[in-house]
Design a protein around this motif. Structure first.
Motif, PDB file in Angstrom:
ATOM      1  N   ASN A   1       0.854  -1.188   0.000  1.00 13.89           N
ATOM      2  CA  ASN A   1       0.000   0.000   0.000  1.00 13.89           C
ATOM      3  C   ASN A   1       0.892   1.241   0.000  1.00 13.89           C
ATOM      4  N   HIS A   2       0.608   2.164  -0.924  1.00 13.30           N
ATOM      5  CA  HIS A   2       1.456   3.340  -1.082  1.00 13.30           C
ATOM      6  C   HIS A   2       0.604   4.579  -1.319  1.00 13.30           C
ATOM      7  N   THR A   3       1.147   5.729  -0.940  1.00 13.59           N
ATOM      8  CA  THR A   3       0.577   7.021  -1.317  1.00 13.59           C
ATOM      9  C   THR A   3       1.460   7.589  -2.418  1.00 13.59           C
ATOM     10  N   ILE A   4       0.907   7.734  -3.602  1.00  9.61           N
ATOM     11  CA  ILE A   4       1.710   8.151  -4.746  1.00  9.61           C
ATOM     12  C   ILE A   4       1.350   9.581  -5.155  1.00  9.61           C
ATOM     13  N   LYS A   5       2.278  10.228  -5.861  1.00  8.50           N
ATOM     14  CA  LYS A   5       2.091  11.596  -6.317  1.00  8.50           C
ATOM     15  C   LYS A   5       1.906  11.606  -7.832  1.00  8.50           C
ATOM     16  N   LEU A   6       0.967  12.402  -8.293  1.00  7.48           N
ATOM     17  CA  LEU A   6       0.754  12.576  -9.726  1.00  7.48           C
ATOM     18  C   LEU A   6       1.531  13.790 -10.215  1.00  7.48           C
ATOM     19  N   GLN A   7       1.902  13.764 -11.484  1.00  6.53           N
ATOM     20  CA  GLN A   7       2.663  14.862 -12.062  1.00  6.53           C
ATOM     21  C   GLN A   7       2.229  15.094 -13.507  1.00  6.53           C
ATOM     22  N   VAL A   8       2.633  16.268 -14.027  1.00  5.47           N
ATOM     23  CA  VAL A   8       2.302  16.618 -15.406  1.00  5.47           C
ATOM     24  C   VAL A   8       3.576  16.637 -16.230  1.00  5.47           C
ATOM     25  N   GLU A   9       3.564  15.960 -17.372  1.00  7.30           N
ATOM     26  CA  GLU A   9       4.702  15.962 -18.280  1.00  7.30           C
ATOM     27  C   GLU A   9       4.392  16.817 -19.502  1.00  7.30           C
ATOM     28  N   ASN A  10       5.463  17.324 -20.140  1.00 11.38           N
ATOM     29  CA  ASN A  10       5.367  18.151 -21.356  1.00 11.38           C
ATOM     30  C   ASN A  10       4.611  19.459 -21.089  1.00 11.38           C
ATOM     31  N   LEU A  11       4.933  20.094 -19.959  1.00  9.14           N
ATOM     32  CA  LEU A  11       4.287  21.359 -19.610  1.00  9.14           C
ATOM     33  C   LEU A  11       5.351  22.459 -19.532  1.00  9.14           C
ATOM     34  N   SER A  12       5.035  23.652 -20.041  1.00  6.18           N
ATOM     35  CA  SER A  12       5.967  24.775 -20.040  1.00  6.18           C
ATOM     36  C   SER A  12       6.375  25.150 -18.617  1.00  6.18           C
ATOM     37  N   ASP A  13       7.662  25.550 -18.461  1.00  8.36           N
ATOM     38  CA  ASP A  13       8.159  25.979 -17.156  1.00  8.36           C
ATOM     39  C   ASP A  13       7.521  27.291 -16.704  1.00  8.36           C
ATOM     40  N   GLU A  14       6.889  28.014 -17.638  1.00  5.22           N
ATOM     41  CA  GLU A  14       6.258  29.278 -17.288  1.00  5.22           C
ATOM     42  C   GLU A  14       4.887  29.081 -16.627  1.00  5.22           C
ATOM     43  N   LEU A  15       4.443  27.840 -16.586  1.00  4.29           N
ATOM     44  CA  LEU A  15       3.129  27.553 -16.004  1.00  4.29           C
ATOM     45  C   LEU A  15       3.285  26.849 -14.665  1.00  4.29           C
ATOM     46  N   THR A  16       2.368  27.133 -13.764  1.00  2.00           N
ATOM     47  CA  THR A  16       2.237  26.362 -12.529  1.00  2.00           C
ATOM     48  C   THR A  16       0.944  25.562 -12.620  1.00  2.00           C
ATOM     49  N   TYR A  17       0.888  24.444 -11.877  1.00  2.00           N
ATOM     50  CA  TYR A  17      -0.300  23.598 -11.990  1.00  2.00           C
ATOM     51  C   TYR A  17      -0.670  22.995 -10.648  1.00  2.00           C
ATOM     52  N   GLN A  18      -1.921  22.588 -10.568  1.00  2.00           N
ATOM     53  CA  GLN A  18      -2.436  21.891  -9.394  1.00  2.00           C
ATOM     54  C   GLN A  18      -3.316  20.748  -9.874  1.00  2.00           C
ATOM     55  N   ILE A  19      -2.988  19.507  -9.470  1.00  2.48           N
ATOM     56  CA  ILE A  19      -3.779  18.336  -9.837  1.00  2.48           C
ATOM     57  C   ILE A  19      -4.697  17.983  -8.675  1.00  2.48           C
ATOM     58  N   THR A  20      -5.944  17.699  -8.984  1.00  4.36           N
ATOM     59  CA  THR A  20      -6.913  17.299  -7.947  1.00  4.36           C
ATOM     60  C   THR A  20      -7.517  15.947  -8.305  1.00  4.36           C
ATOM     61  N   PRO A  21      -7.257  14.899  -7.485  1.00  2.00           N
ATOM     62  CA  PRO A  21      -6.352  14.875  -6.332  1.00  2.00           C
ATOM     63  C   PRO A  21      -4.897  14.756  -6.788  1.00  2.00           C
ATOM     64  N   SER A  22      -3.982  15.283  -6.016  1.00  4.26           N
ATOM     65  CA  SER A  22      -2.560  15.238  -6.388  1.00  4.26           C
ATOM     66  C   SER A  22      -1.861  14.022  -5.779  1.00  4.26           C
ATOM     67  N   ARG A  23      -2.402  13.515  -4.670  1.00  5.35           N
ATOM     68  CA  ARG A  23      -1.844  12.317  -4.031  1.00  5.35           C
ATOM     69  C   ARG A  23      -2.957  11.295  -3.846  1.00  5.35           C
ATOM     70  N   ILE A  24      -2.625  10.041  -4.098  1.00  2.00           N
ATOM     71  CA  ILE A  24      -3.644   8.983  -4.099  1.00  2.00           C
ATOM     72  C   ILE A  24      -3.108   7.761  -3.364  1.00  2.00           C
ATOM     73  N   ASN A  25      -3.967   7.139  -2.568  1.00  2.00           N
ATOM     74  CA  ASN A  25      -3.611   5.883  -1.907  1.00  2.00           C
ATOM     75  C   ASN A  25      -3.932   4.723  -2.849  1.00  2.00           C
ATOM     76  N   VAL A  26      -2.929   3.925  -3.155  1.00  3.58           N
ATOM     77  CA  VAL A  26      -3.102   2.809  -4.080  1.00  3.58           C
ATOM     78  C   VAL A  26      -2.533   1.536  -3.465  1.00  3.58           C
ATOM     79  N   GLN A  27      -2.944   0.418  -4.065  1.00  2.00           N
ATOM     80  CA  GLN A  27      -2.385  -0.875  -3.664  1.00  2.00           C
ATOM     81  C   GLN A  27      -1.755  -1.523  -4.896  1.00  2.00           C
ATOM     82  N   ILE A  28      -0.508  -1.926  -4.770  1.00  2.00           N
ATOM     83  CA  ILE A  28       0.207  -2.587  -5.851  1.00  2.00           C
ATOM     84  C   ILE A  28       0.407  -4.047  -5.469  1.00  2.00           C
ATOM     85  N   GLU A  29       0.005  -4.946  -6.379  1.00  2.00           N
ATOM     86  CA  GLU A  29       0.140  -6.388  -6.122  1.00  2.00           C
ATOM     87  C   GLU A  29       0.765  -7.070  -7.324  1.00  2.00           C
TER      88      GLU A  29
END
Length: 327
Positions: A111-139
């Motif tokens: 069980n892990h809390t993982i972080k989401l991110q955005v790829e291929n986005l300009s450095d001039e932009l800031t962003y907020q992902i909702t939800p940005s962190r998610i509890n997942v289970q890896i098996e």
């Protein structure tokens, strides 16, 4: 001297030159004001900040999906972008950015809390992902091959028809999922609906269902997810044996043996519930005046069932005549 100056002001050419000069000054001033305003507007447009919210963005999983199975991820997330308006407009137009997880292979099962991110986005932009962190289970991922059961209400078939064995486009499917879920699987099936009385062959594509013993749908991957099911539906037929019985007064001193030439059954078509009560077809063979072996044609009496048909409608009967053996 004063008189000379007065003469100059009264000179029409002097007045014209002065007027022209004043007009040029006024035009220059107005042009400068307008040009300066336009430049300010363009600079304002370039420097304007903007915020944009994008919904229903899918998540790209950064993980070896052949080895691991992840649960707990939402199907989509929401992204809020902030920054220069021109950069946001270009970003939305190109639409080449994506939401991804961190490298989940580094985490391994658990069980892990993982972080989401955005790829291929300009450095001039800031962003907020909702939800940005998610509890997942890896098996660990488990895969196996399984036959598919067909659930079909045969009572929906009309009484004059019968459903044959289902024909599947794929007899088996591959089921994959986390080991804890795979262990709960109780049955894998497709359900063929029957909303009305069925009188013809069913042929349709159906989703494969996977359930546990409590009939809960399980979160697994099925390949293929849909298979085609054909259930042939045909008029109901029943093979009924023919029984021969001797009637009439036999010729003195002779005995008779009788048999049907060829198939000794008829095929009856009709209501299966009524035909279920018919065990045989009785043919009476009159041997009166029959003193030698012969083959006769005997018509079969129609069944006393509405709508029922028989085939053949007549058969050949071979009568073998022999002399009685003295006792």
């Amino acid at each position: 001297m004063n008189k000379k100056n007065n003469d100059i002001f009264k000179n029409i050419w002097f007045i014209r030159i002065v007027s022209l000069f004043v007009s040029i000054l006024l035009f220059s001033y107005v042009y400068s004001e307008n040009y300066g305003l336009t430049t300010t507007n363009r600079n304002d447009s370039i420097s304007t900040l903007r915020s944009e919210t994008i919904s229903n963005l899918p998540i790209e999983v950064n993980m070896n999906t052949d080895q691991y199975f992840i649960s707990g991820l939402p199907e989509t997330v929401m992204l809020n972008l902030s920054g220069p308006e021109s950069v946001i407009v270009q970003t939305l137009s190109a639409n080449d950015f994506k939401i991804t997880t961190e490298d989940l292979d580094l985490l391994g099962p658990g069980n892990h809390t993982i972080k989401l991110q955005v790829e291929n986005l300009s450095d001039e932009l800031t962003y907020q992902i909702t939800p940005s962190r998610i509890n997942v289970q890896i098996e660990e991922k488990v895969s196996f091959e399984s036959a598919v059961e067909v659930l079909f209400d045969s009572s929906a078939v009309a009484d004059d028809y019968v459903a044959k064995e289902p024909i599947l486009s794929r007899e088996k499917v591959v089921v994959s999922g986390p080991s804890s879920t795979i262990e709960r699987i109780d049955r894998i099936y497709v359900r063929v609906p029957a909303d009305e009385t069925i009188i013809k062959t069913i042929n349709e594509k159906t989703v494969v269902q996977v359930e546990d013993s409590n009939r809960n749908k399980l979160n697994v991957v099925v390949e293929p997810q849909e298979i085609n099911v054909e259930i042939p539906v045909e008029p109901y037929k029943k093979e009924i044996p023919i029984r021969l019985t001797q009637v009439g007064t036999p010729v003195a001193g002779l005995t008779y043996q009788m048999s049907v030439v060829g198939n000794d059954e008829i095929t009856a078509t009709g209501n299966k519930k009524l035909l279920a009560e018919v065990d045989e077809v009785l043919l009476e063979i009159d041997v009166s005046k029959v003193n030698s072996s012969k083959i006769i044609t005997k018509k079969i009496k129609p069944l006393d069932i509405e709508g029922a048909t028989i085939a053949p409608e007549q058969v050949e009967i071979e009568i073998t005549v022999e002399k009685e053996k003295p006792e």
